[in-house]
Design a protein around this motif. Structure first.
Motif, short mmCIF file in Angstrom:
data_model
loop_
_atom_site.label_atom_id
_atom_site.label_comp_id
_atom_site.label_asym_id
_atom_site.label_seq_id
_atom_site.Cartn_x
_atom_site.Cartn_y
_atom_site.Cartn_z
N LEU A 178 0.84 -1.19 0.00
CA LEU A 178 0.00 0.00 0.00
C LEU A 178 0.88 1.24 0.00
O LEU A 178 1.82 1.35 0.79
N SER A 179 0.58 2.18 -0.89
CA SER A 179 1.35 3.42 -1.00
C SER A 179 0.38 4.59 -1.13
O SER A 179 -0.82 4.41 -1.35
N LEU A 180 0.93 5.79 -1.02
CA LEU A 180 0.12 6.99 -1.25
C LEU A 180 -0.15 7.11 -2.75
O LEU A 180 0.73 6.91 -3.58
N LYS A 181 -1.39 7.43 -3.09
CA LYS A 181 -1.77 7.57 -4.50
C LYS A 181 -0.94 8.64 -5.20
O LYS A 181 -0.57 8.51 -6.36
N ASP A 182 -0.63 9.72 -4.48
CA ASP A 182 0.16 10.80 -5.08
C ASP A 182 1.56 10.32 -5.47
O ASP A 182 2.16 10.83 -6.41
N THR A 183 2.07 9.34 -4.74
CA THR A 183 3.40 8.81 -5.03
C THR A 183 3.37 7.88 -6.23
O THR A 183 4.23 7.94 -7.11
N GLU A 184 2.38 6.98 -6.25
CA GLU A 184 2.31 5.97 -7.30
C GLU A 184 1.63 6.47 -8.56
O GLU A 184 1.96 6.05 -9.66
N LEU A 185 0.66 7.37 -8.39
CA LEU A 185 -0.09 7.89 -9.54
C LEU A 185 -0.02 9.41 -9.54
O LEU A 185 -0.75 10.07 -8.81
N PRO A 186 0.88 10.00 -10.33
CA PRO A 186 0.96 11.45 -10.42
C PRO A 186 -0.37 12.05 -10.86
O PRO A 186 -1.22 11.38 -11.43
#
Length: 298
Positions: A178-186
């Motif tokens: 699980l990651s932050l969406k801002d990190t994985e999906l610009p």
């Protein structure tokens, strides 16, 4: 991905078989390949839903696409389809039928509202879409859940057991993937996904009419050349191919569910004549529309 019908949909409403906030499906080769014919497989084209979808693969057959990224299937692979992610499944049509396992995948679709009870910032997070876990426990859980697939009646207290298994599975996945969406999906990628969802919805609503790449580009305020590049780079296929495949899949539904002639179905599905449907049907299915109808069980 609902019950793997051939219909392309922009937004999929997931119907739960029980009062539990999730749905379990097993995808069997006998259902995916009628009459053991690899050319007659029903691909699941681009769609999205609010549910989190967890897929466990028993096979090396096919490619799973999430947000335009290809994930070749392999035994033991987990695919995570994030809420509202555009995804599709394309068979490779290469592996001999007898070499495929009887069950190709187990699919778990989990209500987003259920997840928000345990993950308050759910909308800000992004699950890594493809991985093979180091811990065998995740595979054991998915295989266990697969025994309860497709709305199988539950015995007393089995609801609690299933909830426990889903909670345990989510624990492992959230802990490691699980990651932050801002990190994985610009931001640009998120905006592109929003636009693509609108294009898919528009196409589904209008494919039976006289639409084409140029008219859809105009409807969305783009030049034809920009729209063509944008769609292909984000979807992996041209818009013309996407539209044609949607029309062919709609024709497959009509062939299976009605007694209409090939010409009537062609006109209903956006083809200019029966020859256009026959040619495209042969290209994507390997048989003619009438041969397809003849091979439908029952």
């Amino acid at each position: 991905m609902s019950d793997l019908s051939t219909k392309d949909i922009s937004y999929e409403v997931v119907h739960y078989h029980t009062e539990l906030p999730f749905k379990i499906l097993n995808i069997h080769k006998k259902d995916l390949y009628p009459n053991k014919d690899l050319s007659a497989v029903s691909d699941v084209l681009d769609h999205w839903h609010n549910e989190l979808e967890i897929v466990y693969s028993y096979s090396n057959d096919g490619i799973y696409y999430t947000d335009g990224i290809a994930h070749p299937m392999k035994e033991g692979l987990f695919i995570i389809v994030n809420s509202q992610s555009i995804h599709k499944v394309i068979s490779n049509r290469i592996t001999p039928y007898d070499k495929l396992p009887s069950t190709l995948t187990t699919v778990l679709q989990i209500s987003d509202s259920f997840l928000r009870n345990y993950i308050p910032n759910f909308d800000e997070l992004y699950f890594i879409p493809a991985f093979i876990p180091n811990d065998n426990r995740l595979a054991e859980i998915m295989m266990d859940l697969g025994q309860y697939a497709d709305g199988k009646p539950l015995n007393k207290y089995e609801n609690m057991r299933l909830l426990g298994l889903v909670h345990e599975l989510l624990y492992y996945i959230c802990k490691d993937n699980l990651s932050l969406k801002d990190t994985e999906l610009p931001e640009k990628s998120r905006k592109n996904s929003d636009i693509l969802r609108k294009i898919i919805s528009y196409t589904e609503e209008n494919y039976a009419g006289a639409i084409n790449e140029m008219s859809v580009a105009k409807a969305f305020g783009y030049s034809a050349s920009y729209f063509s590049r944008f769609f292909r780079s984000n979807m992996g296929i041209t818009y013309k191919e996407f539209l044609t495949r949607m029309r062919v899949n709609a024709a497959k539904d009509s062939l299976a569910q009605t007694h209409k002639s090939v010409l009537e179905i062609a006109m209903d599905c956006g083809f200019s004549d029966s020859r256009g449907l026959i040619n495209m049907f042969n290209k994507y299915e390997g048989i003619t529309p009438l041969q397809y109808r003849k091979n439908i069980p029952g």
